[in-house]
Design a protein around this motif. Structure first.
Motif, PDB file in Angstrom:
ATOM      1  N   VAL A  27      40.486  77.090  -1.583  1.00  0.00           N
ATOM      2  CA  VAL A  27      41.876  77.158  -1.143  1.00  0.00           C
ATOM      3  C   VAL A  27      41.994  76.452   0.207  1.00  0.00           C
ATOM      4  O   VAL A  27      41.230  76.754   1.132  1.00  0.00           O
ATOM      5  CB  VAL A  27      42.339  78.620  -1.011  1.00  0.00           C
ATOM      6  N   PRO A  28      42.917  75.507   0.366  1.00  0.00           N
ATOM      7  CA  PRO A  28      43.016  74.774   1.627  1.00  0.00           C
ATOM      8  C   PRO A  28      43.605  75.635   2.741  1.00  0.00           C
ATOM      9  O   PRO A  28      44.318  76.618   2.475  1.00  0.00           O
ATOM     10  CB  PRO A  28      43.962  73.615   1.280  1.00  0.00           C
ATOM     11  N   PRO A  29      43.312  75.287   3.994  1.00  0.00           N
ATOM     12  CA  PRO A  29      43.948  75.993   5.115  1.00  0.00           C
ATOM     13  C   PRO A  29      45.469  75.897   5.028  1.00  0.00           C
ATOM     14  O   PRO A  29      46.019  74.911   4.515  1.00  0.00           O
ATOM     15  CB  PRO A  29      43.419  75.229   6.334  1.00  0.00           C
ATOM     16  N   HIS A  30      46.147  76.901   5.522  1.00  0.00           N
ATOM     17  CA  HIS A  30      47.611  76.981   5.543  1.00  0.00           C
ATOM     18  C   HIS A  30      48.228  77.110   4.148  1.00  0.00           C
ATOM     19  O   HIS A  30      49.450  76.975   3.999  1.00  0.00           O
ATOM     20  CB  HIS A  30      48.229  75.762   6.251  1.00  0.00           C
ATOM     21  N   ALA A  31      47.422  77.385   3.135  1.00  0.00           N
ATOM     22  CA  ALA A  31      47.962  77.502   1.773  1.00  0.00           C
ATOM     23  C   ALA A  31      48.879  78.709   1.624  1.00  0.00           C
ATOM     24  O   ALA A  31      49.679  78.767   0.686  1.00  0.00           O
ATOM     25  CB  ALA A  31      46.822  77.586   0.762  1.00  0.00           C
ATOM     26  N   ILE A  59      43.220  68.389  -1.713  1.00  0.00           N
ATOM     27  CA  ILE A  59      44.483  69.103  -1.503  1.00  0.00           C
ATOM     28  C   ILE A  59      45.659  68.284  -2.011  1.00  0.00           C
ATOM     29  O   ILE A  59      45.594  67.055  -2.093  1.00  0.00           O
ATOM     30  CB  ILE A  59      44.715  69.454  -0.017  1.00  0.00           C
ATOM     31  N   ILE A  60      46.727  68.980  -2.357  1.00  0.00           N
ATOM     32  CA  ILE A  60      47.986  68.332  -2.714  1.00  0.00           C
ATOM     33  C   ILE A  60      49.115  69.083  -2.019  1.00  0.00           C
ATOM     34  O   ILE A  60      49.005  70.272  -1.721  1.00  0.00           O
ATOM     35  CB  ILE A  60      48.220  68.325  -4.243  1.00  0.00           C
ATOM     36  N   LYS A  71      43.440  70.770  -5.144  1.00  0.00           N
ATOM     37  CA  LYS A  71      43.501  69.844  -6.260  1.00  0.00           C
ATOM     38  C   LYS A  71      42.423  70.214  -7.264  1.00  0.00           C
ATOM     39  O   LYS A  71      41.249  70.375  -6.907  1.00  0.00           O
ATOM     40  CB  LYS A  71      43.277  68.416  -5.754  1.00  0.00           C
ATOM     41  N   ALA A  72      42.801  70.349  -8.517  1.00  0.00           N
ATOM     42  CA  ALA A  72      41.851  70.739  -9.557  1.00  0.00           C
ATOM     43  C   ALA A  72      40.761  69.683  -9.703  1.00  0.00           C
ATOM     44  O   ALA A  72      41.027  68.471  -9.610  1.00  0.00           O
ATOM     45  CB  ALA A  72      42.579  70.931 -10.867  1.00  0.00           C
ATOM     46  N   ARG A  73      39.562  70.147  -9.936  1.00  0.00           N
ATOM     47  CA  ARG A  73      38.427  69.212 -10.106  1.00  0.00           C
ATOM     48  C   ARG A  73      38.107  69.034 -11.581  1.00  0.00           C
ATOM     49  O   ARG A  73      38.338  69.908 -12.380  1.00  0.00           O
ATOM     50  CB  ARG A  73      37.195  69.760  -9.375  1.00  0.00           C
TER      51      ARG A  73
END
Length: 226
Positions: free
Chosen positions: A6-10, A209-210, A224-226
Motif C-alpha cells: 500500500v503506498p504512503p498517503h493511501a 502506484i496509480i 498498481k497490481a503486479r
C-alpha cells in the motif's frame, strides 16, 4: 500472486497533486552538475560546496547569495540557462512517472519547479512528458523555494486549497517550501545518493502506484497490481 504494498498517503484524499520537476519526475542531475561545475571553475567557486546548494532552488538566488564581486547574477543565470538548454544528455524520466502523470485528470495536477520556464519545457520534452496542464516556473514567483509561494500559486490556479494538495518533492528546499505551504508531502528518493532525514513518507519511483479520481471527485493513491 505477489503482495502489492500500500503506498504512503493511501488513506487520504486530495484535491490536486503538485510535482516538483528535477529529481522528482525526471533526472537531470548529470547535466545540471556538468554545467554548474564549469561555471564554478570559471568563477573560482568551490565546486563541491556549490553543488550541495543548487538543487531545488532558483539559480538567481543561488548566485546572488554567493556575493561575487563584478558578477551580474541575472546575466550569469541567462548564460547558465542557455547552457543547460543545450545539454540534454542524460535527462530521463523517473521510472513510472510518465504513465503516472498521463493517467491523472488534466485539471488536477501541476508541475512546480524552480527552473526557468524555457529550461523546464525542453527537459520535460526530452524526458517524454506531455505538455503539463499547469507549469509554475521559477520566474512566476518572486520568492523561490524554500518559500512556499510557488506551491500556493499552483493550488490557487488549480482552484484547490493548499491543505488539500499533495506535493511530490525530492530536495530539502522543496520539502521545506511544501511544509510551509500547508500541503501534505511525498518524498521521491529515486535520485538520492544518501538517506534524506525527513518525517515525510516516500517512494523510490512511480512504478507501483496509480492516482485515481474517486466518485467523490477526490484523488487517491492506490497500489498498481503486479
Amino acid at each position: 500472486m505477489s503482495i502489492v504494498p500500500v503506498p504512503p498517503h493511501a488513506d487520504k484524499s486530495f484535491g490536486a497533486f503538485l510535482f516538483d520537476m528535477d529529481g522528482t519526475i525526471l533526472n537531470s542531475i548529470a547535466v545540471a552538475e556538468r554545467v554548474w561545475t564549469e561555471w564554478a571553475v570559471r568563477q573560482g567557486v568551490n565546486v563541491e560546496a556549490l553543488l550541495a546548494t543548487i538543487h531545488g532552488r532558483k539559480a538567481i538566488e543561488t548566485i546572488t547569495h554567493l556575493g561575487l564581486a563584478g558578477v551580474d547574477p541575472a546575466e550569469e543565470v541567462r548564460l547558465l540557462t542557455l547552457a543547460e538548454i543545450a545539454d540534454l544528455e542524460g535527462v530521463e524520466a523517473i521510472a513510472g512517472a510518465v504513465a503516472f502523470l498521463d493517467a491523472l485528470p488534466a485539471d488536477r495536477w501541476a508541475i512546480v519547479t524552480s527552473a526557468p520556464r524555457a529550461l523546464a519545457l525542453v527537459r520535460l520534452e526530452a524526458a517524454g512528458f506531455r505538455t503539463a496542464p499547469l507549469l509554475i516556473a521559477g520566474e512566476d514567483v518572486e520568492n523561490g523555494k524554500p518559500a512556499p509561494d510557488c506551491f500556493l500559486l499552483a493550488a490557487e490556479r488549480l482552484g484547490h486549497a493548499i491543505e488539500d494538495c499533495l506535493v511530490f518533492e525530492d530536495a530539502p528546499a522543496g520539502i521545506e517550501a511544501a511544509e510551509a505551504s500547508g500541503a501534505s508531502v511525498m518524498v521521491v528518493t529515486a535520485t538520492h545518493r544518501t538517506r534524506l532525514e525527513t518525517s515525510h513518507p516516500g517512494i523510490a519511483d512511480y512504478n507501483h502506484i496509480i492516482g485515481h479520481l474517486a466518485a467523490d471527485r477526490f484523488l487517491r493513491l492506490h497500489p498498481k497490481a503486479r
